[in-house]
Write an enzyme that holds these catalytic residues in place. Structure first.
Site, PDB file in Angstrom:
ATOM      1  N   GLN A  18       3.761  -5.260   3.903  1.00 54.09           N
ATOM      2  CA  GLN A  18       3.520  -5.942   5.185  1.00 54.09           C
ATOM      3  C   GLN A  18       3.166  -7.396   4.915  1.00 54.09           C
ATOM      4  O   GLN A  18       2.629  -7.718   3.858  1.00 54.09           O
ATOM      5  CB  GLN A  18       2.330  -5.270   5.914  1.00 54.09           C
ATOM      6  CG  GLN A  18       2.551  -3.807   6.199  1.00 54.09           C
ATOM      7  CD  GLN A  18       1.330  -3.115   6.803  1.00 54.09           C
ATOM      8  OE1 GLN A  18       0.198  -3.546   6.599  1.00 54.09           O
ATOM      9  NE2 GLN A  18       1.569  -2.042   7.533  1.00 54.09           N
TER      10      GLN A  18
ATOM     11  N   LYS B 157       0.843  -1.203   0.000  1.00 60.53           N
ATOM     12  CA  LYS B 157       0.000   0.000   0.000  1.00 60.53           C
ATOM     13  C   LYS B 157       0.870   1.240   0.000  1.00 60.53           C
ATOM     14  O   LYS B 157       2.005   1.208   0.471  1.00 60.53           O
ATOM     15  CB  LYS B 157      -0.940  -0.001   1.207  1.00 60.53           C
ATOM     16  CG  LYS B 157      -0.248  -0.117   2.558  1.00 60.53           C
ATOM     17  CD  LYS B 157      -1.250  -0.253   3.709  1.00 60.53           C
ATOM     18  CE  LYS B 157      -0.808  -1.307   4.705  1.00 60.53           C
ATOM     19  NZ  LYS B 157      -1.774  -1.562   5.778  1.00 60.53           N
TER      20      LYS B 157
ATOM     21  N   ARG C 175      -9.395   7.018  15.859  1.00 58.08           N
ATOM     22  CA  ARG C 175      -9.763   5.607  15.707  1.00 58.08           C
ATOM     23  C   ARG C 175      -8.489   4.803  15.594  1.00 58.08           C
ATOM     24  O   ARG C 175      -7.615   5.143  14.791  1.00 58.08           O
ATOM     25  CB  ARG C 175     -10.636   5.395  14.473  1.00 58.08           C
ATOM     26  CG  ARG C 175     -11.424   4.079  14.551  1.00 58.08           C
ATOM     27  CD  ARG C 175     -12.182   3.777  13.276  1.00 58.08           C
ATOM     28  NE  ARG C 175     -11.256   3.391  12.237  1.00 58.08           N
ATOM     29  CZ  ARG C 175     -11.392   3.712  10.941  1.00 58.08           C
ATOM     30  NH1 ARG C 175     -12.414   4.428  10.519  1.00 58.08           N
ATOM     31  NH2 ARG C 175     -10.496   3.310  10.066  1.00 58.08           N
TER      32      ARG C 175
ATOM     33  N   GLU D 117      -6.016   6.499  13.035  1.00 53.92           N
ATOM     34  CA  GLU D 117      -6.753   7.416  12.164  1.00 53.92           C
ATOM     35  C   GLU D 117      -7.143   8.673  12.943  1.00 53.92           C
ATOM     36  O   GLU D 117      -8.055   8.631  13.763  1.00 53.92           O
ATOM     37  CB  GLU D 117      -8.011   6.695  11.658  1.00 53.92           C
ATOM     38  CG  GLU D 117      -8.030   6.490  10.174  1.00 53.92           C
ATOM     39  CD  GLU D 117      -8.347   7.766   9.430  1.00 53.92           C
ATOM     40  OE1 GLU D 117      -8.186   8.862   9.996  1.00 53.92           O
ATOM     41  OE2 GLU D 117      -8.777   7.663   8.284  1.00 53.92           O
TER      42      GLU D 117
ATOM     43  N   ARG E 181      -7.700  -2.696  -6.510  1.00 59.05           N
ATOM     44  CA  ARG E 181      -9.055  -2.235  -6.850  1.00 59.05           C
ATOM     45  C   ARG E 181      -9.276  -0.895  -6.196  1.00 59.05           C
ATOM     46  O   ARG E 181      -8.773  -0.642  -5.114  1.00 59.05           O
ATOM     47  CB  ARG E 181     -10.092  -3.218  -6.278  1.00 59.05           C
ATOM     48  CG  ARG E 181     -10.503  -4.313  -7.228  1.00 59.05           C
ATOM     49  CD  ARG E 181     -11.533  -5.197  -6.557  1.00 59.05           C
ATOM     50  NE  ARG E 181     -12.720  -4.427  -6.123  1.00 59.05           N
ATOM     51  CZ  ARG E 181     -13.734  -4.970  -5.469  1.00 59.05           C
ATOM     52  NH1 ARG E 181     -13.719  -6.246  -5.145  1.00 59.05           N
ATOM     53  NH2 ARG E 181     -14.762  -4.234  -5.105  1.00 59.05           N
TER      54      ARG E 181
HETATM   55  N1  LIG Z   1      -1.030  -6.348   6.758  1.00 58.67           N
HETATM   56  C1  LIG Z   1      -2.326  -6.573   6.518  1.00 58.67           C
HETATM   57  N2  LIG Z   1      -2.857  -7.805   6.722  1.00 58.67           N
HETATM   58  C2  LIG Z   1      -4.166  -8.069   6.463  1.00 58.67           C
HETATM   59  N3  LIG Z   1      -5.020  -7.157   5.963  1.00 58.67           N
HETATM   60  C3  LIG Z   1      -4.546  -5.914   5.733  1.00 58.67           C
HETATM   61  C4  LIG Z   1      -3.191  -5.547   6.001  1.00 58.67           C
HETATM   62  N4  LIG Z   1      -3.013  -4.253   5.665  1.00 58.67           N
HETATM   63  C5  LIG Z   1      -4.216  -3.820   5.214  1.00 58.67           C
HETATM   64  N5  LIG Z   1      -5.132  -4.817   5.240  1.00 58.67           N
HETATM   65  C6  LIG Z   1      -6.551  -4.723   4.819  1.00 58.67           C
HETATM   66  O1  LIG Z   1      -6.695  -3.601   3.972  1.00 58.67           O
HETATM   67  C7  LIG Z   1      -7.552  -2.613   4.576  1.00 58.67           C
HETATM   68  C8  LIG Z   1      -7.034  -1.203   4.295  1.00 58.67           C
HETATM   69  O2  LIG Z   1      -5.716  -1.045   4.789  1.00 58.67           O
HETATM   70  P1  LIG Z   1      -5.328   0.069   5.841  1.00 58.67           P
HETATM   71  O3  LIG Z   1      -3.910  -0.156   6.216  1.00 58.67           O
HETATM   72  O4  LIG Z   1      -6.320   0.076   6.944  1.00 58.67           O
HETATM   73  O5  LIG Z   1      -5.383   1.408   5.010  1.00 58.67           O
HETATM   74  P2  LIG Z   1      -6.573   2.437   4.669  1.00 58.67           P
HETATM   75  O6  LIG Z   1      -7.776   2.044   5.503  1.00 58.67           O
HETATM   76  O7  LIG Z   1      -6.037   3.757   5.074  1.00 58.67           O
HETATM   77  O8  LIG Z   1      -6.802   2.307   3.210  1.00 58.67           O
HETATM   78  C9  LIG Z   1      -7.598  -2.994   6.048  1.00 58.67           C
HETATM   79  O9  LIG Z   1      -8.823  -2.585   6.622  1.00 58.67           O
HETATM   80  C10 LIG Z   1      -7.459  -4.516   6.003  1.00 58.67           C
HETATM   81  O10 LIG Z   1      -8.710  -5.150   5.719  1.00 58.67           O
HETATM   82 MG   LIG Z   2      -7.973   1.304   7.374  1.00 61.66          MG
END
Ligand SMILES: Nc1ncnc2c1ncn2[C@@H]1O[C@H](COP(=O)(O)OP(=O)(O)O)[C@@H](O)[C@H]1O
Ligand SMILES: [Mg+2]
Length: 287
Positions: free
Chosen positions: A161, A125, A242, A259, A199
Protein backbone atom coordinates in the site's frame (compact mmCIF):
# COMPACT_ATOMS: atom_id res chain seq x y z
CA UNK A 1 -28.48 -20.45 37.82
CA UNK A 2 -26.34 -17.58 36.62
CA UNK A 3 -25.41 -17.71 32.99
CA UNK A 4 -21.80 -18.46 32.21
CA UNK A 5 -19.68 -16.64 29.70
CA UNK A 6 -16.08 -17.31 28.71
CA UNK A 7 -13.84 -14.48 27.57
CA UNK A 8 -11.14 -16.12 25.51
CA UNK A 9 -7.54 -15.04 25.04
CA UNK A 10 -4.08 -16.29 24.27
CA UNK A 11 -1.64 -16.99 27.06
CA UNK A 12 -0.16 -13.51 26.67
CA UNK A 13 -3.55 -11.87 26.16
CA UNK A 14 -4.70 -13.26 29.49
CA UNK A 15 -1.72 -11.65 31.19
CA UNK A 16 -1.61 -8.25 29.56
CA UNK A 17 -4.83 -7.36 27.69
CA UNK A 18 -6.09 -4.30 29.60
CA UNK A 19 -9.65 -4.81 28.30
CA UNK A 20 -10.10 -8.13 30.10
CA UNK A 21 -10.26 -6.94 33.73
CA UNK A 22 -12.71 -4.15 32.80
CA UNK A 23 -14.92 -6.42 30.69
CA UNK A 24 -15.02 -9.24 33.22
CA UNK A 25 -15.71 -6.89 36.15
CA UNK A 26 -18.60 -5.24 34.29
CA UNK A 27 -20.12 -8.62 33.39
CA UNK A 28 -19.68 -9.94 36.93
CA UNK A 29 -21.34 -6.79 38.34
CA UNK A 30 -24.29 -7.52 36.06
CA UNK A 31 -24.59 -11.00 37.56
CA UNK A 32 -23.03 -12.93 34.68
CA UNK A 33 -20.60 -15.71 35.62
CA UNK A 34 -17.33 -14.98 33.78
CA UNK A 35 -14.30 -17.16 33.18
CA UNK A 36 -11.12 -15.91 31.53
CA UNK A 37 -9.74 -18.82 29.52
CA UNK A 38 -7.11 -19.67 26.95
CA UNK A 39 -8.51 -20.75 23.60
CA UNK A 40 -5.89 -23.51 23.41
CA UNK A 41 -6.59 -24.93 26.86
CA UNK A 42 -7.59 -28.49 26.01
CA UNK A 43 -9.16 -29.03 29.44
CA UNK A 44 -11.97 -26.53 28.88
CA UNK A 45 -15.49 -27.84 28.24
CA UNK A 46 -16.72 -25.20 25.79
CA UNK A 47 -20.23 -26.64 25.71
CA UNK A 48 -20.63 -25.68 29.38
CA UNK A 49 -20.79 -21.98 28.45
CA UNK A 50 -23.87 -20.07 27.39
CA UNK A 51 -21.60 -17.82 25.33
CA UNK A 52 -17.91 -17.88 24.39
CA UNK A 53 -16.53 -14.48 23.41
CA UNK A 54 -13.25 -14.27 21.50
CA UNK A 55 -11.10 -11.50 22.92
CA UNK A 56 -7.31 -11.28 22.89
CA UNK A 57 -6.36 -14.39 20.89
CA UNK A 58 -3.24 -12.60 19.72
CA UNK A 59 -1.41 -15.73 18.55
CA UNK A 60 -3.91 -16.73 15.87
CA UNK A 61 -1.82 -15.32 13.00
CA UNK A 62 0.81 -18.05 13.23
CA UNK A 63 -1.64 -20.77 14.29
CA UNK A 64 -4.45 -19.94 11.89
CA UNK A 65 -5.80 -23.38 10.97
CA UNK A 66 -5.53 -24.57 14.56
CA UNK A 67 -7.38 -21.46 15.71
CA UNK A 68 -10.12 -21.73 13.09
CA UNK A 69 -10.49 -25.46 13.81
CA UNK A 70 -10.98 -24.63 17.46
CA UNK A 71 -13.48 -21.88 16.58
CA UNK A 72 -15.49 -24.34 14.48
CA UNK A 73 -15.72 -26.72 17.41
CA UNK A 74 -17.15 -24.21 19.92
CA UNK A 75 -20.92 -23.93 20.21
CA UNK A 76 -22.22 -20.38 20.75
CA UNK A 77 -19.01 -18.59 19.75
CA UNK A 78 -18.93 -14.84 19.12
CA UNK A 79 -17.89 -13.72 16.72
CA UNK A 80 -18.91 -16.96 15.03
CA UNK A 81 -16.39 -19.19 13.26
CA UNK A 82 -17.57 -18.16 9.75
CA UNK A 83 -16.89 -14.52 10.60
CA UNK A 84 -13.46 -15.38 12.01
CA UNK A 85 -12.56 -17.44 8.94
CA UNK A 86 -13.50 -14.56 6.65
CA UNK A 87 -11.85 -11.88 8.77
CA UNK A 88 -8.50 -13.44 9.73
CA UNK A 89 -7.17 -12.93 6.19
CA UNK A 90 -7.05 -9.32 5.00
CA UNK A 91 -8.05 -10.43 1.51
CA UNK A 92 -11.47 -9.28 2.76
CA UNK A 93 -10.20 -5.78 1.87
CA UNK A 94 -10.67 -6.78 -1.78
CA UNK A 95 -14.27 -7.74 -1.09
CA UNK A 96 -14.96 -4.44 0.64
CA UNK A 97 -13.51 -2.67 -2.38
CA UNK A 98 -15.66 -4.70 -4.78
CA UNK A 99 -18.67 -3.79 -2.67
CA UNK A 100 -17.91 -0.14 -3.48
CA UNK A 101 -16.44 0.78 -0.08
CA UNK A 102 -13.35 3.02 -0.06
CA UNK A 103 -10.28 1.14 1.19
CA UNK A 104 -6.56 1.89 1.33
CA UNK A 105 -5.33 1.20 -2.24
CA UNK A 106 -3.69 -2.20 -2.17
CA UNK A 107 -1.62 -4.22 -4.62
CA UNK A 108 -1.51 -7.95 -3.95
CA UNK A 109 1.66 -9.97 -4.58
CA UNK A 110 3.37 -7.49 -6.93
CA UNK A 111 5.57 -9.18 -9.55
CA UNK A 112 7.83 -6.18 -10.17
CA UNK A 113 8.32 -2.45 -9.65
CA UNK A 114 5.70 -1.66 -12.32
CA UNK A 115 3.05 -3.25 -10.13
CA UNK A 116 3.72 -1.07 -7.09
CA UNK A 117 1.10 1.54 -6.23
CA UNK A 118 2.11 5.10 -7.00
CA UNK A 119 3.72 6.44 -3.82
CA UNK A 120 6.84 7.91 -2.30
CA UNK A 121 6.78 5.37 0.51
CA UNK A 122 5.18 1.96 0.80
CA UNK A 123 3.81 -0.31 3.47
CA UNK A 124 4.27 -4.04 2.98
CA UNK A 125 2.37 -6.53 5.13
CA UNK A 126 1.20 -10.13 5.00
CA UNK A 127 -2.55 -10.67 4.57
CA UNK A 128 -2.61 -12.80 7.73
CA UNK A 129 -1.12 -10.78 10.53
CA UNK A 130 -1.97 -8.84 13.65
CA UNK A 131 -0.12 -6.42 15.86
CA UNK A 132 1.86 -5.15 12.84
CA UNK A 133 3.98 -8.30 12.72
CA UNK A 134 6.04 -8.71 9.52
CA UNK A 135 4.82 -5.23 8.52
CA UNK A 136 7.16 -2.44 7.45
CA UNK A 137 7.39 0.98 5.83
CA UNK A 138 9.87 1.38 2.95
CA UNK A 139 11.21 4.38 1.03
CA UNK A 140 12.50 2.55 -2.07
CA UNK A 141 10.68 0.23 -4.51
CA UNK A 142 13.57 -2.26 -4.19
CA UNK A 143 13.06 -2.64 -0.46
CA UNK A 144 9.29 -2.86 -0.81
CA UNK A 145 9.61 -5.53 -3.49
CA UNK A 146 12.22 -7.52 -1.56
CA UNK A 147 9.91 -7.60 1.46
CA UNK A 148 6.82 -8.56 -0.54
CA UNK A 149 8.78 -11.28 -2.42
CA UNK A 150 9.97 -12.76 0.85
CA UNK A 151 6.37 -12.99 2.04
CA UNK A 152 5.15 -14.45 -1.25
CA UNK A 153 8.11 -16.85 -1.29
CA UNK A 154 7.07 -18.11 2.13
CA UNK A 155 3.62 -18.95 0.74
CA UNK A 156 1.94 -15.89 2.20
CA UNK A 157 -0.09 -13.21 0.45
CA UNK A 158 1.71 -9.86 0.36
CA UNK A 159 -0.14 -6.55 0.49
CA UNK A 160 1.58 -3.39 -0.71
CA UNK A 161 0.00 0.00 0.00
CA UNK A 162 1.07 3.60 -0.30
CA UNK A 163 2.22 4.85 3.09
CA UNK A 164 -0.57 7.29 3.95
CA UNK A 165 1.21 10.30 5.41
CA UNK A 166 -1.96 11.44 7.19
CA UNK A 167 -1.31 8.64 9.70
CA UNK A 168 1.72 10.62 10.92
CA UNK A 169 -0.32 13.70 11.81
CA UNK A 170 -4.04 12.96 12.15
CA UNK A 171 -3.46 9.29 13.00
CA UNK A 172 -5.84 6.37 12.61
CA UNK A 173 -9.40 6.39 13.93
CA UNK A 174 -10.80 3.20 15.41
CA UNK A 175 -14.60 3.03 15.61
CA UNK A 176 -15.89 0.40 18.02
CA UNK A 177 -19.25 -1.21 17.37
CA UNK A 178 -20.69 -3.37 20.12
CA UNK A 179 -23.95 -5.23 19.61
CA UNK A 180 -24.23 -3.65 16.15
CA UNK A 181 -24.14 -0.06 17.41
CA UNK A 182 -21.41 2.54 17.50
CA UNK A 183 -20.03 2.49 21.05
CA UNK A 184 -16.98 4.75 21.03
CA UNK A 185 -13.96 5.82 19.02
CA UNK A 186 -10.27 6.07 19.71
CA UNK A 187 -7.46 7.80 17.87
CA UNK A 188 -4.27 5.80 17.38
CA UNK A 189 -0.93 7.40 16.62
CA UNK A 190 1.42 6.19 13.87
CA UNK A 191 3.21 2.90 14.34
CA UNK A 192 5.65 2.45 11.48
CA UNK A 193 8.81 4.53 11.67
CA UNK A 194 10.72 5.38 8.51
CA UNK A 195 13.92 3.36 8.17
CA UNK A 196 12.93 0.95 10.88
CA UNK A 197 12.30 -2.09 8.66
CA UNK A 198 10.49 -5.16 9.93
CA UNK A 199 10.05 -5.29 13.70
CA UNK A 200 8.09 -7.82 15.69
CA UNK A 201 7.82 -5.94 18.97
CA UNK A 202 5.82 -2.81 18.25
CA UNK A 203 3.45 -1.73 20.96
CA UNK A 204 0.37 0.02 19.61
CA UNK A 205 -1.19 0.48 23.02
CA UNK A 206 0.86 3.50 24.02
CA UNK A 207 -0.53 6.20 21.79
CA UNK A 208 -4.31 6.09 22.20
CA UNK A 209 -6.87 8.76 23.01
CA UNK A 210 -10.66 8.92 22.97
CA UNK A 211 -11.98 10.85 20.01
CA UNK A 212 -15.25 11.89 18.38
CA UNK A 213 -15.61 10.52 14.85
CA UNK A 214 -16.59 12.86 12.03
CA UNK A 215 -19.88 12.31 10.20
CA UNK A 216 -17.95 10.97 7.21
CA UNK A 217 -16.10 8.45 9.40
CA UNK A 218 -19.31 7.40 11.09
CA UNK A 219 -21.10 6.93 7.78
CA UNK A 220 -18.31 4.89 6.25
CA UNK A 221 -17.88 2.68 9.31
CA UNK A 222 -21.62 2.06 9.42
CA UNK A 223 -21.69 1.17 5.72
CA UNK A 224 -18.82 -1.30 6.26
CA UNK A 225 -20.58 -2.92 9.20
CA UNK A 226 -23.84 -3.12 7.24
CA UNK A 227 -22.01 -4.93 4.42
CA UNK A 228 -20.62 -7.66 6.69
CA UNK A 229 -23.58 -10.09 6.89
CA UNK A 230 -23.96 -10.14 3.10
CA UNK A 231 -20.25 -10.58 2.45
CA UNK A 232 -19.75 -13.30 5.06
CA UNK A 233 -23.09 -15.03 4.63
CA UNK A 234 -24.37 -14.65 8.19
CA UNK A 235 -27.62 -13.14 9.39
CA UNK A 236 -26.81 -11.14 12.50
CA UNK A 237 -24.37 -8.27 12.98
CA UNK A 238 -21.14 -9.14 14.77
CA UNK A 239 -21.14 -8.89 18.58
CA UNK A 240 -18.05 -6.70 18.36
CA UNK A 241 -16.34 -4.92 15.49
CA UNK A 242 -13.61 -2.35 15.15
CA UNK A 243 -13.28 -0.38 11.97
CA UNK A 244 -9.93 1.36 11.58
CA UNK A 245 -10.07 4.33 9.25
CA UNK A 246 -7.31 6.53 7.86
CA UNK A 247 -7.41 9.52 5.53
CA UNK A 248 -6.44 9.34 1.88
CA UNK A 249 -4.51 12.14 0.12
CA UNK A 250 -7.74 14.12 -0.30
CA UNK A 251 -8.70 13.88 3.37
CA UNK A 252 -11.45 11.31 2.81
CA UNK A 253 -11.78 8.36 5.19
CA UNK A 254 -10.75 4.96 3.82
CA UNK A 255 -10.76 1.55 5.49
CA UNK A 256 -7.40 0.31 6.76
CA UNK A 257 -8.74 -2.66 8.66
CA UNK A 258 -12.03 -4.25 9.68
CA UNK A 259 -11.36 -6.17 12.87
CA UNK A 260 -13.97 -8.82 13.65
CA UNK A 261 -11.60 -11.34 15.24
CA UNK A 262 -9.81 -10.06 18.34
CA UNK A 263 -9.90 -6.26 18.24
CA UNK A 264 -8.73 -4.43 21.30
CA UNK A 265 -11.86 -2.64 22.45
CA UNK A 266 -9.86 0.12 24.13
CA UNK A 267 -11.98 -0.02 27.26
CA UNK A 268 -9.35 1.78 29.39
CA UNK A 269 -9.81 4.76 27.02
CA UNK A 270 -13.61 4.52 27.26
CA UNK A 271 -14.53 2.78 30.53
CA UNK A 272 -18.24 3.60 30.09
CA UNK A 273 -18.25 1.37 27.00
CA UNK A 274 -18.03 -1.74 29.20
CA UNK A 275 -21.76 -1.22 29.83
CA UNK A 276 -22.37 -1.56 26.07
CA UNK A 277 -20.55 -4.87 26.10
CA UNK A 278 -22.65 -6.09 29.03
CA UNK A 279 -25.84 -5.10 27.20
CA UNK A 280 -24.75 -6.82 23.98
CA UNK A 281 -23.72 -10.00 25.82
CA UNK A 282 -27.03 -10.05 27.69
CA UNK A 283 -28.88 -9.65 24.39
CA UNK A 284 -26.99 -12.66 22.97
CA UNK A 285 -27.75 -14.70 26.10
CA UNK A 286 -31.47 -14.02 25.82
CA UNK A 287 -31.69 -14.98 22.13
N1 LIG B 1 -0.98 2.13 4.22
C1 LIG B 1 -0.59 2.54 5.44
N2 LIG B 1 -0.22 3.83 5.64
C2 LIG B 1 0.21 4.27 6.85
N3 LIG B 1 0.32 3.47 7.93
C3 LIG B 1 -0.02 2.17 7.79
C4 LIG B 1 -0.50 1.64 6.55
N4 LIG B 1 -0.76 0.32 6.71
C5 LIG B 1 -0.46 0.05 8.01
N5 LIG B 1 -0.01 1.15 8.65
C6 LIG B 1 0.42 1.23 10.07
O1 LIG B 1 0.71 -0.07 10.53
C7 LIG B 1 -0.20 -0.46 11.57
C8 LIG B 1 -0.58 -1.94 11.43
O2 LIG B 1 -1.17 -2.19 10.16
P1 LIG B 1 -2.62 -2.80 10.01
O3 LIG B 1 -2.94 -2.79 8.56
O4 LIG B 1 -3.56 -2.10 10.91
O5 LIG B 1 -2.43 -4.31 10.43
P2 LIG B 1 -2.49 -5.06 11.85
O6 LIG B 1 -3.00 -4.07 12.88
O7 LIG B 1 -3.45 -6.17 11.64
O8 LIG B 1 -1.10 -5.52 12.12
C9 LIG B 1 -1.37 0.51 11.44
O9 LIG B 1 -1.99 0.69 12.70
C10 LIG B 1 -0.69 1.78 10.94
O10 LIG B 1 -0.09 2.52 12.01
MG1 LIG C 1 -4.37 -2.58 12.79
Amino acid sequence: MAERVALVASERGLRVDPDLPLASAALADAGVGVDLVRWDDGAVDWSAYDLVVVRSCWDYAWRLEEFLGWAGSVPRLRNPAEVLRWNTDKTYVRELERAGLPVVPTVWDPAGADDLPEAGEWVVKPSVSAGSRDTARWTTPEEALAHSSSLTGAGRTAMVQPYLASVDDVGETALLFIGGRLSHAVRKGPLLARGEGVRQDRDSRGDLAPTTPTDAQRQLATAVLDAVPGLVGVTSPPLYARIDLVEDGAGRPVVLELELTEPSLFLPQAPAAAANLVRAVEAELSR
